[in-house]
Design a protein around this motif. Structure first.
Motif, PDB file in Angstrom:
ATOM      1  N   THR A   1      -6.947  -6.226   5.149  1.00 41.42           N
ATOM      2  CA  THR A   1      -8.372  -6.018   5.422  1.00 41.42           C
ATOM      3  C   THR A   1      -9.165  -7.277   5.096  1.00 41.42           C
ATOM      4  OG1 THR A   1      -9.048  -5.234   3.244  1.00 41.42           O
ATOM      5  CG2 THR A   1      -8.107  -3.595   4.741  1.00 41.42           C
TER       6      THR A   1
ATOM      7  N   ASP B   1      -4.444  -6.362  10.694  1.00 38.51           N
ATOM      8  CA  ASP B   1      -3.005  -6.200  10.908  1.00 38.51           C
ATOM      9  C   ASP B   1      -2.431  -5.173   9.937  1.00 38.51           C
ATOM     10  OD1 ASP B   1      -2.890  -8.063  12.944  1.00 38.51           O
ATOM     11  OD2 ASP B   1      -2.103  -9.683  11.681  1.00 38.51           O
ATOM     12  N   ARG B   2      -1.431  -4.463  10.407  1.00 39.31           N
ATOM     13  CA  ARG B   2      -0.622  -3.572   9.566  1.00 39.31           C
ATOM     14  C   ARG B   2       0.733  -4.251   9.456  1.00 39.31           C
ATOM     15  NH1 ARG B   2       3.146   0.754  10.452  1.00 39.31           N
ATOM     16  NH2 ARG B   2       2.956   2.378   8.871  1.00 39.31           N
TER      17      ARG B   2
ATOM     18  N   ILE C   1       4.481  -1.180   3.494  1.00 37.90           N
ATOM     19  CA  ILE C   1       3.332  -1.377   4.377  1.00 37.90           C
ATOM     20  C   ILE C   1       2.222  -2.075   3.602  1.00 37.90           C
ATOM     21  CG2 ILE C   1       1.515  -0.224   5.723  1.00 37.90           C
ATOM     22  CD1 ILE C   1       4.307   0.056   6.974  1.00 37.90           C
ATOM     23  N   LYS C   2       1.651  -3.092   4.218  1.00 36.86           N
ATOM     24  CA  LYS C   2       0.450  -3.754   3.701  1.00 36.86           C
ATOM     25  C   LYS C   2      -0.583  -3.698   4.807  1.00 36.86           C
ATOM     26  CE  LYS C   2      -2.454  -6.466   1.598  1.00 36.86           C
ATOM     27  NZ  LYS C   2      -3.536  -5.716   0.977  1.00 36.86           N
ATOM     28  N   ASN C   3      -1.677  -2.969   4.561  1.00 34.42           N
ATOM     29  CA  ASN C   3      -2.792  -2.928   5.503  1.00 34.42           C
ATOM     30  C   ASN C   3      -3.727  -4.077   5.141  1.00 34.42           C
ATOM     31  OD1 ASN C   3      -2.106  -0.488   6.995  1.00 34.42           O
ATOM     32  ND2 ASN C   3      -2.427   0.538   5.044  1.00 34.42           N
TER      33      ASN C   3
ATOM     34  N   ASP D   1       0.809  -1.215   0.000  1.00 34.91           N
ATOM     35  CA  ASP D   1       0.000   0.000   0.000  1.00 34.91           C
ATOM     36  C   ASP D   1       0.844   1.267   0.000  1.00 34.91           C
ATOM     37  OD1 ASP D   1      -2.450  -1.419   0.133  1.00 34.91           O
ATOM     38  OD2 ASP D   1      -2.154  -1.698   2.286  1.00 34.91           O
TER      39      ASP D   1
END
Length: 156
Positions: A49, A112-113, A45-47, A31
């Motif tokens: 969902t 998780d982030r 960063i990978k958010n 992201d």
């Protein structure tokens, strides 16, 4: 750099990530890149969902991000810095070459982030090798060594 001073850290928002990587939904797994140190290292960063399509089947009652997608997020973060810092050849494609010593320590779940830390271990010509870690809430959830080939050739 010749004077021994590191350049200022760079970062890439989603629009710049999209300019570098050919991946798109549902396979874009980075992201944002919050820190790039030249072609030496980066933190992506990978958010995570619950809306992501893989959670419909992995697993419906207890969604867990598939390990192969964690590895792919590592590869995309590494690929972004390869492309960002190999502008002289204008690579049209990055090929994933190897995955070594992959370990998964804790499930990654919606909410998780995930921080993806990649560090260049070696580069020979257009082949790059990276040590990678995925971190959630300060704890390592996965690690692997990956390598990639940058190519100026157009894919067939």
């Amino acid at each position: 750099m010749a004077d021994g001073v590191s350049p200022a850290m760079e970062s890439l928002d989603i629009l710049n990530v999209l300019r570098l990587l050919p991946h798109r939904y549902p396979f874009l797994l980075v992201d944002r890149i919050v820190e790039i140190d030249g072609d030496n290292s980066a933190i992506g960063i990978k958010n995570v969902t619950v809306n992501e399509p893989h959670f419909m089947g992995h697993f419906p009652e207890r969604p867990v991000m598939p390990g192969v997608l964690i590895i792919e997020a590592m590869a995309q973060t590494a690929g972004a810095i390869c492309i960002q810092h190999a502008k002289q050849i204008k690579p049209s494609v990055v090929y994933f070459l190897t995955i070594e010593n992959a370990k998964f320590r804790k499930p990654v779940v919606p909410g998780d982030r995930m921080e993806i830390h990649v560090k260049k271990v070696k580069q020979r010509g257009m082949i790059w090798k990276f040590a990678c870690e995925a971190i959630v809430d300060g704890g390592k959830v996965a690690e692997a060594m990956i390598s990639a080939l940058l190519s100026a050739e157009e894919p067939e």
